[in-house]
Design an enzyme around this catalytic site. Structure first.
Site, PDB file in Angstrom:
ATOM      1  N   SER A   1       0.836  -1.200   0.000  1.00 43.84           N
ATOM      2  CA  SER A   1       0.000   0.000   0.000  1.00 43.84           C
ATOM      3  C   SER A   1       0.870   1.249   0.000  1.00 43.84           C
ATOM      4  CB  SER A   1      -0.933  -0.021   1.215  1.00 43.84           C
ATOM      5  OG  SER A   1      -1.924   0.960   1.089  1.00 43.84           O
ATOM      6  N   ASN A   2       0.317   2.395   0.316  1.00 47.90           N
ATOM      7  CA  ASN A   2       1.098   3.634   0.401  1.00 47.90           C
ATOM      8  C   ASN A   2       0.542   4.499   1.527  1.00 47.90           C
ATOM      9  OD1 ASN A   2      -1.065   5.397  -0.722  1.00 47.90           O
ATOM     10  ND2 ASN A   2      -0.775   4.080  -2.502  1.00 47.90           N
ATOM     11  N   TYR A   3       1.132   5.658   1.735  1.00 41.91           N
ATOM     12  CA  TYR A   3       0.794   6.486   2.902  1.00 41.91           C
ATOM     13  C   TYR A   3      -0.414   7.396   2.697  1.00 41.91           C
ATOM     14  CZ  TYR A   3       5.234   5.202   5.068  1.00 41.91           C
ATOM     15  OH  TYR A   3       6.260   4.520   5.639  1.00 41.91           O
ATOM     16  N   SER A   4      -1.113   7.272   1.586  1.00 45.02           N
ATOM     17  CA  SER A   4      -2.224   8.203   1.354  1.00 45.02           C
ATOM     18  C   SER A   4      -3.231   8.164   2.505  1.00 45.02           C
ATOM     19  CB  SER A   4      -2.939   7.839   0.049  1.00 45.02           C
ATOM     20  OG  SER A   4      -4.132   8.578  -0.055  1.00 45.02           O
TER      21      SER A   4
ATOM     22  N   ALA B   1      -4.635   7.408  -4.450  1.00 47.21           N
ATOM     23  CA  ALA B   1      -3.264   6.987  -4.739  1.00 47.21           C
ATOM     24  C   ALA B   1      -3.330   5.480  -5.015  1.00 47.21           C
ATOM     25  CB  ALA B   1      -2.362   7.286  -3.555  1.00 47.21           C
TER      26      ALA B   1
END
Ligand code: CTP
Length: 407
Positions: free
Chosen positions: A215-218, A282
Site C-alpha cells: 500500500s502507500n501512505y495516502s 493513490a
C-alpha cells in the site's frame, strides 16, 4: 444567517449546562427561534424556568408529558423534526452521545434526534471530563455519529469541573452560535449543483497473502475534502475510497473498497452517468500476481514477489468518456517540474491535472495542508500556495467549474 431559523437545542446533564441560558439568549438575539429539549439530568444543573424564560417556550423533557406551546400536540416529537432547521446538542454528555448512537428513544431529546429530517444539520458539542472524552467508547460513539453526518464541535481546553486541566470544556456559547451560523450558511450558487460527481480517494491495498498487503501512505484527506466541497456546492457525490480513517462528509455516498481492482469495479458503475470524475486516489500501480491464501512462511532467506500492473481507473474513464464528461487527475511527484504533469494530462486525456510536489512536511499524503499547481487542457496554469486541503478543494473546484460545458 440565523434570522428566522428554528433551532432545537438539546441540553444534557453536565456542568456546562449552566451556560445554556446564555446560549439561548445569543440564538434569540441573532433572530432564531429556540426550542429547548432537556434531559432529566440537565435540569439538575440548570433551571427549567431560566431556559423557558429566555427561549419563551416550555422546555420539553418527557415524551409523555407533552405540553406544546399553546396547544395539545401529542405528535410534537414528529412535528418538531420538521420544524427545525438545525439540531444542536450542547453540552452533549457521554451518556446522551451513547443513547443517540444506539438509537434509543426514551426522552424528547433522543426521539426528536431520530425524527429529524435527514437533510437537517446536527451539531454536537461534547463536554465532559478529559478522560471520559478520550475513552474508547466515547471516541467510538462520536465517530459513529459523525459517520452518519453529525458535525462535532471539538471541546475546548482549560480548567475542568474536576479541578484538572485538559480537553473537555464546552466551547463558549459565542463559538457555538458561530458554528451553527456557518452550518446554515447557504452553499454558493454553483454550476456543480445537481451534477453527478465521482471522487476516488485514499490508498489501495494489494494483497500479498491473507495477512499482508502492499500500500502507500495516502490518508485520503485531499479526496475527502474535494468530495465534501462538491457536495456543499450541490453535486450528487459518490466517494469511492480505499481504507482510510476519515469521517464521511455530510451528504456524500461513500463506497469502501480495498484493492485497485475493487476501486475500478465500484467507480466504473458510474462511468456512464457521471458528469465529473476526479481521481484523487493513490492507486497502487502494481499488485502481487498471485496472492497467497493464508500466511506465507519465512522458509527461505530471500523471497521474490512478482507484480503485475493494475488497471488505470482514471485512464479507463477518460478513454471511454463521452463528450462533456470532465476528467480530473492528480499528479504526485517527489521532485521535478510540471512537465511531467503536462505529460500526464496528455497521456490520460484529462481536462485538468492537479500537480502536487510531495515534501512530507506541508504538502503530501498525511498532512492537513497541501500546495497544488493546476494545469488545464487549454494550457492555463494556476499556482495554489500551501493552504489547508479544504481551502484547496474549493479552489480546485472553482477551476473545474470553468471547464464545465454550459448547460
Ligand atoms: N490513477 C488511477 N488508477 C491508477 C493509477 C492512477 O486512477 N491505477 C489516477 C490517480 O487517482 C491520479 C492519477 O491517476 O489522479 C495519478 O497518476 P499516477 O499514479 O501518477 O500514474 P502514472 O501516470 O502511472 O504515474 P507514474 O508514471 O509516476 O507511475
Amino acid at each position: 444567517m440565523l434570522t428566522g431559523k428554528n433551532i432545537i437545542l438539546g441540553v444534557c446533564g453536565g456542568i456546562a449546562a449552566y451556560k445554556t441560558p446564555h446560549l439561548v439568549r445569543l440564538f434569540k438575539k441573532a433572530g432564531a427561534n429556540v426550542q429547548v429539549l432537556a434531559t432529566a439530568s440537565a435540569l439538575e444543573f440548570v433551571s427549567e424556568l431560566s431556559l423557558a424564560t429566555v427561549s419563551r417556550r416550555p422546555v420539553l423533557r418527557d415524551l409523555f408529558e407533552l405540553e406544546g406551546p399553546g396547544d395539545d400536540d401529542k405528535t410534537m416529537h414528529i412535528t418538531l423534526g420538521e420544524w427545525a432547521d438545525a439540531f444542536v446538542i450542547a453540552p452533549a454528555t457521554a451518556n446522551t452521545i451513547a443513547r443517540l448512537c444506539a438509537g434509543l428513544c426514551d426522552d424528547m431529546l433522543s426521539v426528536c434526534f431520530i425524527t429529524l429530517r435527514p437533510d437537517k444539520p446536527v451539531l454536537i458539542a461534547p463536554a465532559m471530563d478529559g478522560h471520559m472524552y478520550g475513552s474508547p467508547s466515547v471516541r467510538r460513539n462520536l465517530a459513529a455519529l459523525a459517520a452518519q453526518g453529525c458535525r462535532l464541535l471539538e471541546p475546548a481546553s482549560g480548567e475542568l469541573a474536576s479541578g484538572q486541566c485538559g480537553l473537555g470544556r464546552m466551547p463558549e456559547p459565542e463559538a457555538i452560535v458561530e458554528a451553527v451560523g456557518e452550518m446554515l450558511r447557504p452553499a454558493p450558487a454553483s454550476p456543480l449543483n445537481g451534477l453527478n460527481v465521482v471522487v476516488t480517494a485514499g490508498p489501495t491495498r494489494e494483497k500479498i497473502d491473507g495477512v499482508r498487503f502492499l500500500s502507500n501512505y495516502s490518508s485520503g484527506k485531499m479526496g475527502f475534502a474535494v468530495a465534501r466541497e462538491a457536495a456543499r456546492r450541490g453535486a450528487v457525490v459518490r466517494l469511492v475510497t480505499g481504507p482510510v480513517s476519515l469521517v464521511t462528509p455530510a451528504g456524500v455516498e461513500r463506497i469502501d473498497v480495498e484493492s485497485a481492482a475493487e476501486m475500478l469495479e465500484a467507480a466504473s458503475r458510474f462511468f456512464g452517468t457521471c458528469d465529473l470524475f476526479i481521481g484523487a486516489a493513490a492507486v497502487a500501480d502494481y499488485r502481487p500476481e498471485a496472492p497467497v491464501q493464508g500466511k506465507i512462511k519465512k522458509d527461505d532467506a530471500e523471497m521474490e514477489l512478482r507484480l503485475v500492473r493494475n488497471p488505470d481507473i482514471l485512464g479507463e474513464f477518460s478513454a471511454g468518456r463521452r463528450p462533456g464528461q470532465i476528467s480530473v487527475g492528480f499528479a504526485l511527484e517527489t521532485g521535478g517540474g510540471i512537465g511531467y504533469a503536462r505529460e500526464k494530462l496528455e497521456r490520460k486525456r484529462l481536462d485538468l491535472v492537479a500537480f502536487n510536489v510531495y515534501d512530507g512536511v506541508s504538502t503530501g499524503f498525511e498532512v492537513d495542508t497541501n500546495a497544488l499547481t493546476l494545469i488545464d487542457r487549454d494550457g492555463n496554469v494556476t499556482e495554489l500556495p500551501v493552504m489547508p486541503k479544504d481551502a484547496l478543494a474549493g479552489q480546485l473546484l472553482d477551476s473545474i467549474e470553468q471547464l464545465l460545458p454550459s448547460r
